[in-house]
Design a protein around this motif. Sequence first.
Motif, PDB file in Angstrom:
ATOM      1  N   GLU A 131       0.831  -1.199   0.000  1.00 16.10           N
ATOM      2  CA  GLU A 131       0.000   0.000   0.000  1.00 16.10           C
ATOM      3  C   GLU A 131       0.868   1.253   0.000  1.00 16.10           C
ATOM      4  O   GLU A 131       0.437   2.325  -0.415  1.00 16.10           O
ATOM      5  N   ILE A 132       2.091   1.120   0.486  1.00  9.02           N
ATOM      6  CA  ILE A 132       3.047   2.238   0.489  1.00  9.02           C
ATOM      7  C   ILE A 132       4.030   2.080  -0.670  1.00  9.02           C
ATOM      8  O   ILE A 132       4.185   2.963  -1.502  1.00  9.02           O
ATOM      9  N   ILE A 133       4.695   0.948  -0.700  1.00 10.77           N
ATOM     10  CA  ILE A 133       5.646   0.629  -1.765  1.00 10.77           C
ATOM     11  C   ILE A 133       5.775  -0.884  -1.834  1.00 10.77           C
ATOM     12  O   ILE A 133       5.887  -1.544  -0.798  1.00 10.77           O
ATOM     13  N   SER A 134       5.737  -1.449  -3.029  1.00  7.22           N
ATOM     14  CA  SER A 134       5.819  -2.898  -3.160  1.00  7.22           C
ATOM     15  C   SER A 134       7.262  -3.364  -3.004  1.00  7.22           C
ATOM     16  O   SER A 134       8.208  -2.572  -3.120  1.00  7.22           O
ATOM     17  N   MET A 135       7.424  -4.661  -2.765  1.00  6.23           N
ATOM     18  CA  MET A 135       8.772  -5.208  -2.652  1.00  6.23           C
ATOM     19  C   MET A 135       9.532  -5.029  -3.956  1.00  6.23           C
ATOM     20  O   MET A 135      10.730  -4.699  -3.962  1.00  6.23           O
ATOM     21  N   GLY A 136       8.838  -5.220  -5.084  1.00  5.09           N
ATOM     22  CA  GLY A 136       9.487  -5.029  -6.378  1.00  5.09           C
ATOM     23  C   GLY A 136       9.971  -3.604  -6.568  1.00  5.09           C
ATOM     24  O   GLY A 136      11.060  -3.369  -7.109  1.00  5.09           O
ATOM     25  N   GLN A 137       9.181  -2.621  -6.127  1.00  4.43           N
ATOM     26  CA  GLN A 137       9.598  -1.225  -6.229  1.00  4.43           C
ATOM     27  C   GLN A 137      10.747  -0.918  -5.282  1.00  4.43           C
ATOM     28  O   GLN A 137      11.677  -0.190  -5.631  1.00  4.43           O
ATOM     29  N   LEU A 138      10.679  -1.495  -4.083  1.00  2.00           N
ATOM     30  CA  LEU A 138      11.741  -1.280  -3.102  1.00  2.00           C
ATOM     31  C   LEU A 138      13.076  -1.808  -3.616  1.00  2.00           C
ATOM     32  O   LEU A 138      14.124  -1.182  -3.428  1.00  2.00           O
ATOM     33  N   LEU A 139      13.034  -2.944  -4.293  1.00  2.00           N
ATOM     34  CA  LEU A 139      14.258  -3.534  -4.828  1.00  2.00           C
ATOM     35  C   LEU A 139      14.721  -2.825  -6.103  1.00  2.00           C
ATOM     36  O   LEU A 139      15.896  -2.895  -6.465  1.00  2.00           O
ATOM     37  N   SER A 140      13.799  -2.163  -6.791  1.00  2.00           N
ATOM     38  CA  SER A 140      14.142  -1.473  -8.035  1.00  2.00           C
ATOM     39  C   SER A 140      14.717  -0.079  -7.797  1.00  2.00           C
ATOM     40  O   SER A 140      15.472   0.430  -8.634  1.00  2.00           O
ATOM     41  N   LEU A 141      14.358   0.554  -6.681  1.00  2.00           N
ATOM     42  CA  LEU A 141      14.855   1.899  -6.398  1.00  2.00           C
ATOM     43  C   LEU A 141      16.383   1.988  -6.405  1.00  2.00           C
ATOM     44  O   LEU A 141      16.946   2.920  -7.013  1.00  2.00           O
ATOM     45  N   PRO A 142      17.105   1.064  -5.732  1.00  5.91           N
ATOM     46  CA  PRO A 142      18.570   1.129  -5.787  1.00  5.91           C
ATOM     47  C   PRO A 142      19.113   0.987  -7.204  1.00  5.91           C
ATOM     48  O   PRO A 142      20.140   1.598  -7.544  1.00  5.91           O
ATOM     49  N   MET A 143      18.420   0.205  -8.045  1.00  8.36           N
ATOM     50  CA  MET A 143      18.851   0.050  -9.430  1.00  8.36           C
ATOM     51  C   MET A 143      18.731   1.380 -10.177  1.00  8.36           C
ATOM     52  O   MET A 143      19.625   1.753 -10.945  1.00  8.36           O
ATOM     53  N   ILE A 144      17.627   2.083  -9.967  1.00 10.74           N
ATOM     54  CA  ILE A 144      17.405   3.362 -10.639  1.00 10.74           C
ATOM     55  C   ILE A 144      18.454   4.382 -10.203  1.00 10.74           C
ATOM     56  O   ILE A 144      19.081   5.046 -11.036  1.00 10.74           O
ATOM     57  N   ILE A 145      18.643   4.477  -8.893  1.00 10.69           N
ATOM     58  CA  ILE A 145      19.607   5.446  -8.362  1.00 10.69           C
ATOM     59  C   ILE A 145      21.028   5.129  -8.826  1.00 10.69           C
ATOM     60  O   ILE A 145      21.767   5.998  -9.295  1.00 10.69           O
ATOM     61  N   LEU A 146      21.407   3.845  -8.692  1.00  9.12           N
ATOM     62  CA  LEU A 146      22.754   3.434  -9.102  1.00  9.12           C
ATOM     63  C   LEU A 146      22.942   3.626 -10.601  1.00  9.12           C
ATOM     64  O   LEU A 146      24.023   4.037 -11.051  1.00  9.12           O
ATOM     65  N   GLY A 147      21.902   3.330 -11.385  1.00  7.79           N
ATOM     66  CA  GLY A 147      21.993   3.505 -12.830  1.00  7.79           C
ATOM     67  C   GLY A 147      22.247   4.945 -13.217  1.00  7.79           C
ATOM     68  O   GLY A 147      23.094   5.239 -14.075  1.00  7.79           O
ATOM     69  N   ILE A 148      21.533   5.881 -12.581  1.00  7.31           N
ATOM     70  CA  ILE A 148      21.719   7.307 -12.873  1.00  7.31           C
ATOM     71  C   ILE A 148      23.122   7.761 -12.470  1.00  7.31           C
ATOM     72  O   ILE A 148      23.829   8.427 -13.248  1.00  7.31           O
ATOM     73  N   VAL A 149      23.524   7.396 -11.254  1.00  6.70           N
ATOM     74  CA  VAL A 149      24.831   7.817 -10.743  1.00  6.70           C
ATOM     75  C   VAL A 149      25.958   7.281 -11.622  1.00  6.70           C
ATOM     76  O   VAL A 149      26.886   8.025 -12.003  1.00  6.70           O
ATOM     77  N   LEU A 150      25.899   6.001 -11.969  1.00  6.89           N
ATOM     78  CA  LEU A 150      26.949   5.389 -12.788  1.00  6.89           C
ATOM     79  C   LEU A 150      26.977   5.974 -14.194  1.00  6.89           C
ATOM     80  O   LEU A 150      28.059   6.206 -14.762  1.00  6.89           O
ATOM     81  N   PHE A 151      25.792   6.210 -14.765  1.00  5.64           N
ATOM     82  CA  PHE A 151      25.728   6.747 -16.128  1.00  5.64           C
ATOM     83  C   PHE A 151      26.395   8.120 -16.191  1.00  5.64           C
ATOM     84  O   PHE A 151      27.201   8.405 -17.084  1.00  5.64           O
ATOM     85  N   VAL A 152      26.077   8.980 -15.226  1.00  2.97           N
ATOM     86  CA  VAL A 152      26.661  10.325 -15.181  1.00  2.97           C
ATOM     87  C   VAL A 152      28.160  10.237 -14.898  1.00  2.97           C
ATOM     88  O   VAL A 152      28.978  10.908 -15.558  1.00  2.97           O
ATOM     89  N   TRP A 153      28.544   9.401 -13.929  1.00  2.98           N
ATOM     90  CA  TRP A 153      29.954   9.284 -13.540  1.00  2.98           C
ATOM     91  C   TRP A 153      30.811   8.729 -14.680  1.00  2.98           C
ATOM     92  O   TRP A 153      31.919   9.243 -14.936  1.00  2.98           O
ATOM     93  N   CYS A 154      30.320   7.708 -15.375  1.00  2.00           N
ATOM     94  CA  CYS A 154      31.085   7.100 -16.467  1.00  2.00           C
ATOM     95  C   CYS A 154      31.272   8.095 -17.624  1.00  2.00           C
ATOM     96  O   CYS A 154      32.331   8.125 -18.246  1.00  2.00           O
TER      97      CYS A 154
END
Length: 271
Positions: free
Chosen positions: A239-262
Amino acid sequence: MSQGFLVFPHIDPVIFAIGPIGVRWYGLMYLAGFAGAWYLGSHRAKKPGSPFTEEQVSDFLFYAFLGVVLGGRVGYVLFYHFDFFLDDPLYLFKIHEGGMSFHGGLIGVLLSFAYFAKKTGKSFAVISDFFAPMAPIGLFTGRIGNFINGELWGKATDVESVPWAMIFPSDPEGLYRHPSQLYESFLEGFVLFLILYIYSKKPRPAGTVSSLFLLGYGSFRFIVEYYREPDEHLQDMAEIISMGQLLSLPMIILGIVLFVWCNKKAKSSAS
């Protein structure tokens, strides 16, 4: 009952059986995904300047297969049914009862990347960039397998707002539902493959292709989770955030950070 909904295609999950041994569509979809990845990998290995040979592609896909299966199962048990494991540790090995986690499989594949990097002497970024465009092929076929099995369906809806809603035979409530498996197959499989394939056709800064995969998959999975029915014991949390969304958030954040850094690293190196 209104017939405005799409009728779920009744497909026997077992293609054929010889005695107690049956060949299932779900398993065949996994094999199709790896066959597609092998074909694409072999095709790319033949191109001038490829960092890998066809033999190395085959070797890596074997390790990746182990990573997907073992990591996917362990991840599913730890992320979604750890209570079952505490009650019965052998539940981990009851693969016939179903249950695989993409995020667990991803961890398994990352470990196979690390092993392959040590074995070949290639950098982690070179390996992950080369093989990242192949992953959506398996995601596409895997979600089709989920659909054929009539599992991991979507949330309840109505045919007036969602004309393609379906009633899944294995749903005890018999409700109209989003065919979320097809949403995932399209976004995480087909669309993500096109993005990565087109982007990787030109030379790119090391690490950007794989970081784009993390960003793309995490974003698409986060979106589809709004339409996917959460596991029964996780519905209060969803009702707040699903397990799939909770596990996907680090992927989104890491993807953005790595893309910019690389990209920044590549520009500073070129200047």
